[in-house]
Design an enzyme around this catalytic site. Structure first.
Site, short mmCIF file in Angstrom:
data_model
loop_
_atom_site.label_atom_id
_atom_site.label_comp_id
_atom_site.label_asym_id
_atom_site.label_seq_id
_atom_site.Cartn_x
_atom_site.Cartn_y
_atom_site.Cartn_z
N LYS A 258 27.41 34.43 0.70
CA LYS A 258 26.59 34.33 1.91
C LYS A 258 27.06 33.17 2.78
O LYS A 258 26.96 33.20 3.98
CB LYS A 258 25.14 34.06 1.52
CG LYS A 258 24.34 35.30 1.32
CD LYS A 258 22.88 34.93 1.15
CE LYS A 258 22.13 36.14 0.62
NZ LYS A 258 20.81 35.83 0.16
N1 GLU Z 1 14.08 38.31 1.50
C1 GLU Z 1 15.05 38.69 0.51
C2 GLU Z 1 16.42 38.18 0.90
O1 GLU Z 1 16.64 37.93 2.06
C3 GLU Z 1 15.15 40.19 0.32
C4 GLU Z 1 13.95 40.76 -0.26
C5 GLU Z 1 14.00 42.21 -0.63
O2 GLU Z 1 14.73 43.01 -0.03
O3 GLU Z 1 13.25 42.55 -1.52
O4 GLU Z 1 17.26 38.06 0.05
#
Ligand code: GLU
Length: 286
Positions: A258
């Protein structure tokens, strides 16, 4: 193509810019929704106020629109719905499956190291359960003294209430049941003293409240689904189908990080790539 209208969602945390991995997750959901004439929702998982930023949230919306994705209904921001999570937490507490944990990160690491690194789950180090063994008197005393604490899920006790659980996994194209093994993650944090939720609780509550019937997300989040399935059972919530897509890798087979800024949509856009190029990349890799 399935004949059911699916409700999917893309749920990024506005802690940085969208990158190629996000494009894959978003597209998996968007295509499934549009192909079935269902609904595609956008949710901003912005509970962690120390890491989330409004400019990232705005950039996420702009990047998705630039990619040609549209969503149904208003964007749900988790930070505006804390009461929903507080209510769910209260229900879990009433079942006796929540306990306060006063351990600091450092204490937990020391305890794990002292035990020869013993409670190592498949999903990483597990909380060794230190505060689960505190007496009620001791818990109350520490809370009275104002000690900082997190609230953890007593997974063993919760499983004793629910019995065995499973979900339908659609990764790979052929739906198959997967047995939930939340013990693999151990007693996860559900909330903190001043924040009535964690990722696990908020995502479970929101997927149900928003009527999500198919969760598409990267395989790195598959371990979390074992906990989400347990929370659904405790809270009497429906279980969506899941599609954990493969993580993107580079030419050498290494997982894309990332933090690699060259892979943000903005950086690729600045290099002159068009939406179709970026989408093709997101599906070519991994
Ligand atoms: N908010 C989480 C993230 O950005 C993803 C959550 C999900 O897709 O369950 O990694």
């Amino acid at each position: 193509m399935s004949d059911r209208r699916v409700v999917t969602r893309f749920a990024p945390s506005p802690t940085g810019e969208l990158h190629l991995g996000h494009v894959r997750s978003a597209l998996e959901g968007w295509r499934a929704a549009r192909q079935s004439r269902g609904r595609f929702l956008l949710r901003l998982e912005d509970i962690d106020r120390t890491r989330c930023r409004d400019d990232y949230a705005a950039a996420i919306v702009e990047d998705l629109l630039w990619l040609g994705l549209d969503w149904d209904g208003p964007v749900r921001r988790q930070s505006e719905h804390l009461d929903d999570y507080r209510g769910a937490l209260d229900r879990l507490a009433a079942f006796g499956v929540v306990y306060p944990c006063f351990c600091t990160r450092r204490e937990i690491a020391a305890e794990i190291a002292g035990a020869g690194g013993a409670p190592q789950g498949e999903a990483g180090p597990r909380y060794p359960g230190t505060c689960r063994r505190l007496s009620r008197v001791e818990r109350t005393a520490r809370q009275r003294r104002g000690h900082d604490f997190a609230l953890r899920l007593d997974v063993a006790r919760a499983l004793a209430l629910t019995g065995p659980l499973a979900w339908i996994e659609e990764a790979g194209g052929v739906p198959r049941p997967v047995a939930a093994r939340p013990e693999m993650l151990g007693d996860v944090v559900l909330a903190r003293k001043d924040t009535p939720t964690s990722y696990h609780l908020a995502v479970t509550v929101d997927d149900a409240l928003q009527g999500v019937s198919l969760v598409t997300r990267g395989a790195d989040l598959a371990p979390a689904t074992h906990i989400h399935r347990l929370l659904q059972a405790l809270l009497g919530l429906p279980t969506p189908h899941y599609r954990h897509h493969p993580l993107l890798t580079d030419a050498a087979g290494r997982r894309l990080a990332k933090r690699d800024r060259a892979l943000t949509i903005r950086a690729m856009r600045a290099q002159g790539l068009r939406p179709a190029d970026i989408i093709a990349r997101a599906f070519a890799a991994g």
